[in-house]
Design a protein around this motif. Structure first.
Motif, short mmCIF file in Angstrom:
data_model
loop_
_atom_site.label_atom_id
_atom_site.label_comp_id
_atom_site.label_asym_id
_atom_site.label_seq_id
_atom_site.Cartn_x
_atom_site.Cartn_y
_atom_site.Cartn_z
N GLY A 134 -3.37 12.19 -6.25
CA GLY A 134 -3.64 13.66 -6.83
C GLY A 134 -2.98 14.81 -6.16
N THR A 135 -1.82 14.53 -5.83
CA THR A 135 -1.05 15.69 -5.08
C THR A 135 0.16 16.09 -5.88
OG1 THR A 135 0.24 14.23 -3.66
CG2 THR A 135 -1.91 15.02 -2.69
N THR A 136 0.54 17.12 -5.78
CA THR A 136 2.08 17.65 -6.19
C THR A 136 3.08 17.32 -5.44
OG1 THR A 136 0.74 18.99 -7.76
CG2 THR A 136 3.09 19.46 -7.50
N ALA A 137 3.97 16.72 -5.85
CA ALA A 137 4.97 16.16 -5.00
C ALA A 137 6.05 17.26 -5.05
CB ALA A 137 5.85 14.87 -5.39
N VAL A 138 6.98 17.44 -4.20
CA VAL A 138 8.03 18.66 -4.15
C VAL A 138 9.14 18.08 -4.75
CG1 VAL A 138 9.65 20.13 -2.83
CG2 VAL A 138 7.11 19.79 -2.05
N GLY A 139 9.58 18.58 -5.70
CA GLY A 139 10.92 18.40 -6.42
C GLY A 139 10.70 16.95 -7.35
N VAL A 194 0.83 -1.10 0.03
CA VAL A 194 -0.02 -0.02 -0.06
C VAL A 194 0.83 1.08 -0.07
CG1 VAL A 194 -1.82 1.44 1.35
CG2 VAL A 194 -1.84 -1.25 1.31
N ILE A 195 0.51 2.31 -0.94
CA ILE A 195 1.34 3.47 -0.88
C ILE A 195 0.63 4.48 -0.09
CG2 ILE A 195 2.24 5.51 -2.29
CD1 ILE A 195 2.31 3.39 -4.75
N THR A 196 1.15 4.79 1.08
CA THR A 196 0.58 5.69 1.98
C THR A 196 0.83 7.10 1.94
OG1 THR A 196 2.09 5.42 3.80
CG2 THR A 196 0.22 3.83 3.70
N SER A 199 1.03 8.04 -12.99
CA SER A 199 0.49 7.24 -12.27
C SER A 199 1.58 5.99 -11.74
CB SER A 199 -0.58 6.31 -12.94
OG SER A 199 -1.39 5.44 -12.19
N LEU A 200 1.70 5.91 -10.65
CA LEU A 200 2.70 4.77 -9.81
C LEU A 200 2.00 3.72 -9.07
CD1 LEU A 200 5.08 7.38 -8.45
CD2 LEU A 200 5.33 6.40 -10.61
N ALA A 256 -2.69 -0.43 -5.28
CA ALA A 256 -3.78 0.36 -5.95
C ALA A 256 -3.00 1.82 -6.41
CB ALA A 256 -4.74 1.17 -4.98
N PRO A 257 -3.01 2.20 -7.85
CA PRO A 257 -2.35 3.29 -8.05
C PRO A 257 -2.31 4.64 -7.30
CG PRO A 257 -4.17 2.81 -9.74
CD PRO A 257 -4.14 1.82 -8.62
N ILE A 258 -1.43 5.48 -7.57
CA ILE A 258 -1.52 6.91 -7.03
C ILE A 258 -1.16 7.71 -8.17
CG2 ILE A 258 -1.46 6.33 -4.63
CD1 ILE A 258 1.73 7.74 -5.18
N THR A 259 -1.66 8.75 -8.48
CA THR A 259 -1.51 9.45 -9.55
C THR A 259 -0.60 10.88 -8.91
OG1 THR A 259 -2.78 8.83 -11.06
CG2 THR A 259 -2.19 11.01 -11.62
N ILE A 260 0.58 11.31 -9.02
CA ILE A 260 1.31 12.50 -8.47
C ILE A 260 1.92 13.30 -9.68
CG2 ILE A 260 1.29 11.62 -6.39
CD1 ILE A 260 4.50 11.22 -7.00
N SER A 261 2.04 14.52 -9.61
CA SER A 261 2.97 15.14 -10.38
C SER A 261 4.21 15.86 -9.62
CB SER A 261 2.21 16.21 -11.24
OG SER A 261 2.01 17.33 -10.06
N ALA A 262 5.45 16.26 -10.31
CA ALA A 262 6.30 16.82 -9.65
C ALA A 262 6.32 18.22 -9.77
CB ALA A 262 7.92 16.29 -10.28
N SER A 263 7.10 19.08 -8.70
CA SER A 263 6.96 20.43 -9.06
C SER A 263 8.16 20.97 -9.62
CB SER A 263 6.58 21.19 -7.53
OG SER A 263 7.75 20.64 -6.71
#
Length: 92
Positions: free
Chosen positions: A13-18, A6-8, A69-70, A85-92
């Motif tokens: 849906g968040t934007t990751a830092v870096g 599980v990715i916690t 999506s990771l 379950a997949p999570i979708t993030i973006s990098a800043s």
């Protein structure tokens, strides 16, 4: 069969830092954990090992800055878990 990871963190849906966000989660204790792009499961972006409590922390270099999506999978020897379950993030 291994416990499905599980990715916690970070939240879906968040934007990751870096460009190299830190992912955290839970998996089968002592098993290797791989982080993969959901539509490219044959290429691991990063990996680590779950500690004796099943916790893992992995720095993941993202291949691009738009949304990605990771998923995580864990394995040891011939034993492999199902996909997280997949999570979708973006990098800043």
């Amino acid at each position: 069969m291994a416990q499905t990871p599980v990715i916690t963190h970070p939240a879906h849906g968040t934007t990751a830092v870096g460009q190299t966000p830190q992912l955290r989660g839970m998996a089968h204790p002592g098993y290797s954990v791989s982080i993969l792009e959901s539509n490219k499961p044959e290429v691991a972006l990063a990996g680590g090992v779950a500690d004796s409590n099943g916790n893992w922390v992995i720095d993941v270099p993202l291949p691009r800055t738009d949304w990605i999506s990771l998923q995580a999978i864990c394995y040891s020897g011939g034993d492999q878990s199902g996909w997280s379950a997949p999570i979708t993030i973006s990098a800043s």
